[in-house]
Design a protein around this motif. Structure first.
Motif, PDB file in Angstrom:
ATOM      1  N   ASP A 179      -7.151  11.009   7.142  1.00 21.16           N
ATOM      2  CA  ASP A 179      -6.095  10.202   6.367  1.00 21.16           C
ATOM      3  C   ASP A 179      -4.917  10.005   7.225  1.00 21.16           C
ATOM      4  OD1 ASP A 179      -5.099   8.865   3.607  1.00 21.16           O
ATOM      5  OD2 ASP A 179      -3.157   9.970   4.508  1.00 21.16           O
ATOM      6  N   ARG A 233       2.636  10.242   5.220  1.00 23.43           N
ATOM      7  CA  ARG A 233       2.416  10.372   6.599  1.00 23.43           C
ATOM      8  C   ARG A 233       3.413  10.509   7.588  1.00 23.43           C
ATOM      9  NH1 ARG A 233      -1.810   5.434   5.789  1.00 23.43           N
ATOM     10  NH2 ARG A 233      -3.535   6.374   4.528  1.00 23.43           N
ATOM     11  N   GLY A 244      -4.102   6.881   9.862  1.00 22.61           N
ATOM     12  CA  GLY A 244      -3.596   5.748   9.383  1.00 22.61           C
ATOM     13  C   GLY A 244      -1.787   5.677   9.753  1.00 22.61           C
ATOM     14  N   ARG A 245      -1.473   6.867   9.930  1.00 16.83           N
ATOM     15  CA  ARG A 245      -0.135   6.900  10.433  1.00 16.83           C
ATOM     16  C   ARG A 245       0.323   6.024  11.682  1.00 16.83           C
ATOM     17  NH1 ARG A 245       3.938   8.947  13.641  1.00 16.83           N
ATOM     18  NH2 ARG A 245       2.436   9.233  15.165  1.00 16.83           N
ATOM     19  N   GLU A 275       0.712  -1.223  -0.214  1.00 15.56           N
ATOM     20  CA  GLU A 275      -0.188  -0.002  -0.133  1.00 15.56           C
ATOM     21  C   GLU A 275       0.882   1.250  -0.076  1.00 15.56           C
ATOM     22  OE1 GLU A 275      -2.745   0.135   3.045  1.00 15.56           O
ATOM     23  OE2 GLU A 275      -3.740  -2.000   2.490  1.00 15.56           O
ATOM     24  N   TRP A 276       0.688   2.178  -0.976  1.00 13.64           N
ATOM     25  CA  TRP A 276       1.622   3.091  -1.273  1.00 13.64           C
ATOM     26  C   TRP A 276       1.447   4.421  -0.430  1.00 13.64           C
ATOM     27  CZ3 TRP A 276       6.455   2.680  -2.953  1.00 13.64           C
ATOM     28  CH2 TRP A 276       6.903   1.273  -3.537  1.00 13.64           C
ATOM     29  N   ALA A 277       0.310   4.445   0.593  1.00 14.06           N
ATOM     30  CA  ALA A 277       0.312   5.662   1.310  1.00 14.06           C
ATOM     31  C   ALA A 277       1.312   5.255   2.688  1.00 14.06           C
ATOM     32  CB  ALA A 277      -1.217   5.764   1.875  1.00 14.06           C
ATOM     33  N   SER A 313       4.235   5.783   5.689  1.00 18.36           N
ATOM     34  CA  SER A 313       4.533   6.723   6.867  1.00 18.36           C
ATOM     35  C   SER A 313       5.818   6.491   7.293  1.00 18.36           C
ATOM     36  CB  SER A 313       3.564   5.982   8.083  1.00 18.36           C
ATOM     37  OG  SER A 313       2.182   6.035   7.804  1.00 18.36           O
ATOM     38  N   ASP A 365       5.118   0.774   4.630  1.00 23.07           N
ATOM     39  CA  ASP A 365       3.844   0.950   3.474  1.00 23.07           C
ATOM     40  C   ASP A 365       2.337   1.190   4.507  1.00 23.07           C
ATOM     41  OD1 ASP A 365       3.254  -1.522   4.589  1.00 23.07           O
ATOM     42  OD2 ASP A 365       2.265  -2.004   2.738  1.00 23.07           O
ATOM     43  N   GLY A 366       1.462   1.180   3.746  1.00 23.03           N
ATOM     44  CA  GLY A 366       0.213   1.637   4.466  1.00 23.03           C
ATOM     45  C   GLY A 366      -0.424   0.478   5.422  1.00 23.03           C
ATOM     46  N   ARG A 367       0.348  -0.673   5.402  1.00 25.09           N
ATOM     47  CA  ARG A 367      -0.214  -1.632   6.433  1.00 25.09           C
ATOM     48  C   ARG A 367       1.082  -1.867   7.456  1.00 25.09           C
ATOM     49  NH1 ARG A 367      -1.817  -6.826   3.060  1.00 25.09           N
ATOM     50  NH2 ARG A 367      -1.782  -7.562   5.082  1.00 25.09           N
TER      51      ARG A 367
END
Length: 298
Positions: free
Chosen positions: A247, A197, A250-251, A94-96, A98, A151-153
């Protein structure tokens, strides 16, 4: 599975072909890679001294020397990179992302080397031992920092080690510079996430400009001192930076990634004298996490 067995057959089958065959070109072939890798994982998971490795793992010197070699020659990083490429190809990254760091106490066994020679860490060459050995003096005493870009997870994409008193913001462009996930087949590696993030420590004009120039959304809150300074300047202070509060929730995955890392007692407290060895263990821990994700059902 015995208490000391730490890798499933499926996980080992995925990385077995990525392990080096010999110590050097024309050198003696390595033997018992799986037993040695499991010995290294067991040692860091328990935090036990190398000499206390159970006899079923073989000589402790073999495990130590091989971990020292694989940390310094980039073996662990190459395996990590291959797993990231496989995960990206399977759509499991997941490319969001932190970013954050955690401070770990350095045990006295890790702090008995002279630090008068050499300078600070060179983060371009991750496999050369820095002059400061990645140990510094912070409020709690001698300590070291692990920097994560996840990654986002919450699984690590980039892992760096530095002295405990070092700031987070100066490390951000270094972490981003090491973000390279190869694409399956042809094509340039992916180096740009969708968004980043970070907490208030990463709120700086340089970081926001860097992200904006690359088309990456910054999900970073503005600290109160920066808000006050901007307002005092009036119209010259500019508009407040955009911030997606929802958003930002999610950090917390990066905090959970450190919680996972500290389940390995040899990472929660640094016993290693060499920064390259300590970082190698952190990369190996990330490898075990990515092996678990790649074993997930779609």
């Amino acid at each position: 599975m015995s208490r000391t067995s730490v890798l499933s057959d499926e996980a080992w089958a995925r990385i077995e072909a990525l392990m080096p065959l010999a110590s050097a070109k024309g050198g003696r072939p390595f033997r018992d890679h799986r037993r040695v890798v499991e010995a290294i994982v067991w040692r860091y998971r328990t935090g036990a001294p190398w000499r206390d490795l159970p006899a079923e793992f073989g000589p402790w010197q073999t495990a130590w020397k091989r971990h020292r070699r694989f940390s310094a020659d980039g073996t662990w990083d190459r395996i990590h990179a291959e797993l990231l490429s496989a995960a990206d190809g399977a759509g499991k990254i997941e490319w969001a992302v932190s970013v954050d760091s955690t401070v770990n106490r350095a045990h006295q066994h890790a702090t008995n080397l002279a630090r008068s020679a050499g300078g600070p860490s060179n983060y371009r060459n991750l496999f050369a031992e820095p002059g400061d050995h990645g140990v510094g003096r912070s409020r709690g005493g001698l300590s070291t920092k692990i920097h994560h870009l996840v990654d986002g997870r919450g699984l690590p994409l980039v892992i760096l080690v530095g002295p405990g008193q070092s700031g987070d913001a100066p490390m951000f462009p270094v972490l981003m510079g090491h973000l390279r996930v190869a694409r399956p087949g042809r094509g340039r590696p992916r180096t740009r996430p969708d968004r980043v993030r970070g907490d208030k420590a990463y709120s700086s004009r340089a970081i926001r400009t860097h992200l904006r120039s690359r088309g990456i959304a910054a999900v970073i809150p503005e600290p109160s001192d920066q808000i006050g300074h901007r307002k005092r300047r009036g119209a010259k202070g500019g508009r407040p930076p955009g911030f997606d509060r929802d958003d930002y929730r999610g950090r917390n995955v990066v905090e959970r990634s450190f919680n996972q890392a500290k389940q390995w007692r040899g990472l929660a407290t640094r016993y290693d004298k060499l920064a390259v060895v300590y970082r190698g263990a952190a990369v190996l821990h990330a490898i075990t996490l990515w092996l678990k994700r790649l074993g997930d059902t779609p």
